[in-house]
Design a protein around this motif. Structure first.
Motif, short mmCIF file in Angstrom:
data_model
loop_
_atom_site.label_atom_id
_atom_site.label_comp_id
_atom_site.label_asym_id
_atom_site.label_seq_id
_atom_site.Cartn_x
_atom_site.Cartn_y
_atom_site.Cartn_z
N ASN A 158 0.90 -1.13 0.04
CA ASN A 158 -0.09 -0.12 -0.04
C ASN A 158 0.84 1.19 0.08
O ASN A 158 1.34 1.60 1.10
CB ASN A 158 -0.64 0.04 1.34
N PRO A 159 1.12 1.98 -1.01
CA PRO A 159 1.96 2.86 -1.61
C PRO A 159 1.50 4.03 -0.34
O PRO A 159 2.51 5.16 -0.06
CB PRO A 159 2.06 3.28 -2.86
N ASP A 160 0.59 4.37 -0.03
CA ASP A 160 -0.01 5.33 0.88
C ASP A 160 0.48 5.38 2.30
O ASP A 160 0.48 6.43 3.06
CB ASP A 160 -1.64 5.37 0.92
N VAL A 161 0.99 4.31 2.75
CA VAL A 161 1.69 4.27 4.09
C VAL A 161 2.99 4.54 4.14
O VAL A 161 3.65 4.52 5.26
CB VAL A 161 1.50 2.96 4.79
N ALA A 162 3.66 5.25 3.16
CA ALA A 162 5.04 5.68 3.19
C ALA A 162 5.47 6.48 4.09
O ALA A 162 6.47 6.36 4.80
CB ALA A 162 5.37 6.16 1.72
N ALA A 163 4.50 7.63 4.22
CA ALA A 163 4.92 8.62 5.28
C ALA A 163 4.85 8.10 6.64
O ALA A 163 5.74 8.43 7.73
CB ALA A 163 3.76 9.72 5.38
N ARG A 164 3.79 7.16 7.00
CA ARG A 164 3.85 6.61 8.34
C ARG A 164 5.10 5.59 8.53
O ARG A 164 5.76 5.38 9.47
CB ARG A 164 2.46 5.72 8.56
N GLY A 165 5.41 5.07 7.35
CA GLY A 165 6.59 4.27 7.51
C GLY A 165 7.84 4.93 7.90
O GLY A 165 8.71 4.45 8.82
N ILE A 166 7.94 6.11 7.23
CA ILE A 166 9.06 6.82 7.59
C ILE A 166 9.21 7.43 8.98
O ILE A 166 10.15 7.32 9.71
CB ILE A 166 9.03 8.12 6.65
N ILE A 167 8.03 7.65 9.60
CA ILE A 167 7.96 8.00 11.13
C ILE A 167 8.30 6.84 11.89
O ILE A 167 9.17 7.10 12.90
CB ILE A 167 6.43 8.24 11.44
N PHE A 168 8.02 5.54 11.62
CA PHE A 168 8.29 4.29 12.38
C PHE A 168 9.67 4.24 12.26
O PHE A 168 10.33 4.01 13.31
CB PHE A 168 7.34 3.13 12.13
N THR A 169 10.32 4.32 11.08
CA THR A 169 11.30 4.07 10.83
C THR A 169 12.52 5.01 11.32
O THR A 169 13.79 4.79 11.99
CB THR A 169 12.02 4.18 9.17
N VAL A 170 12.20 6.23 11.77
CA VAL A 170 12.98 7.38 12.35
C VAL A 170 13.00 7.18 13.84
O VAL A 170 13.99 7.68 14.46
CB VAL A 170 12.38 8.66 12.07
N MET A 171 12.25 6.43 14.54
CA MET A 171 11.87 6.44 15.90
C MET A 171 13.48 5.93 16.62
O MET A 171 13.75 6.27 17.53
CB MET A 171 10.80 5.60 16.50
N PRO A 172 13.76 4.74 16.19
CA PRO A 172 14.91 3.98 16.67
C PRO A 172 16.16 5.02 16.51
O PRO A 172 17.20 4.79 17.17
CB PRO A 172 15.17 2.78 15.78
N GLU A 173 16.12 5.73 15.58
CA GLU A 173 17.38 6.91 15.44
C GLU A 173 17.40 7.68 16.55
O GLU A 173 18.44 8.45 16.76
CB GLU A 173 17.16 7.53 14.12
N THR A 174 16.52 8.03 17.22
CA THR A 174 16.51 9.31 18.43
C THR A 174 17.43 8.65 19.47
O THR A 174 18.14 9.38 20.20
CB THR A 174 15.15 9.13 19.19
N ILE A 175 17.95 7.32 19.60
CA ILE A 175 18.60 6.85 20.45
C ILE A 175 19.91 7.34 20.18
O ILE A 175 20.82 7.79 20.74
CB ILE A 175 18.74 5.29 20.55
N ALA A 176 20.50 6.92 18.83
CA ALA A 176 21.68 7.68 18.12
C ALA A 176 21.88 9.10 18.51
O ALA A 176 22.97 9.79 18.67
CB ALA A 176 21.92 7.39 16.94
#
Length: 193
Positions: A158-176
């Protein structure tokens, strides 16, 4: 998969410990080197730890996300742009390692022609711990690659979930980001910035 990840983390930790012990041993050798030069060697070790651990972790995260991106774009080439954005996100941890290394080198006079900068023993050893803090928090790139891989698979369905996927993907980066922030604060407190 979990066993491979644990093994990779153990290898990273052992490599960091080896680099740490080798740096201390080389800093203690050589009577002709001044104390400041020995401390600069510790700064170099801190740089190597920061960029080494974050670079390896980012490469693993990029590989995890990239394999999913290849699978999705093979079937749906029009999703290349969305997959690419998600795939490159785990690379940011290596940018944090690079930034840490550059700031440490500048603070120790190894960049910018400040060879007359005197590095104290606290700053030298502090640089090793700063590199280790940034490097270890940069291991979050592996987990970020896993989340990016799942997000890319979801975008394939579902290409419409790309923005949500980016948000989820960025979350682990906060540790770095926390690791980088602590590193910069420590560099400031130790007089390396």
């Amino acid at each position: 998969m979990i066993k491979k990840r644990k093994a990779a983390m153990m290898v990273l930790l052992l490599a960091a410990m080896f680099l740490f012990s080798a740096g201390i041993a080389s800093a203690q050798e050589g009577d002709e080197a001044t104390q400041s030069d020995q401390n600069k060697m510790l700064v170099i070790l801190g740089c190597a730890i920061a960029i080494g651990i974050t670079g390896i972790s980012s490469a693993i995260g990029l590989a995890l996300a990239g394999s999913s991106a290849i699978a999705v774009t093979a079937e749906k080439p029009n999703l290349f742009g969305k997959c690419l954005v998600l795939q490159v996100l785990p690379m940011t941890q290596s940018v944090y390692g690079l930034l840490t290394a550059i700031l440490l080198m500048m603070g120790a006079g190894l960049l910018g022609g400040g060879s007359d900068v005197v590095v104290g023993s606290l700053a030298g050893m502090g640089a090793v711990w700063i590199g280790l803090a940034v490097g270890l928090t940069g291991i979050s790139a592996i987990n970020q690659g896993m989340v990016a891989s799942s997000s890319i698979s979801a975008v394939g369905r579902n290409p419409d979930v790309a923005a949500r996927g980016i948000i989820f993907t960025v979350m682990p980066e906060t540790i770095a980001i926390f690791g980088l922030l602590v590193g910069i604060l420590l560099m400031t407190g130790l007089g390396l910035l």
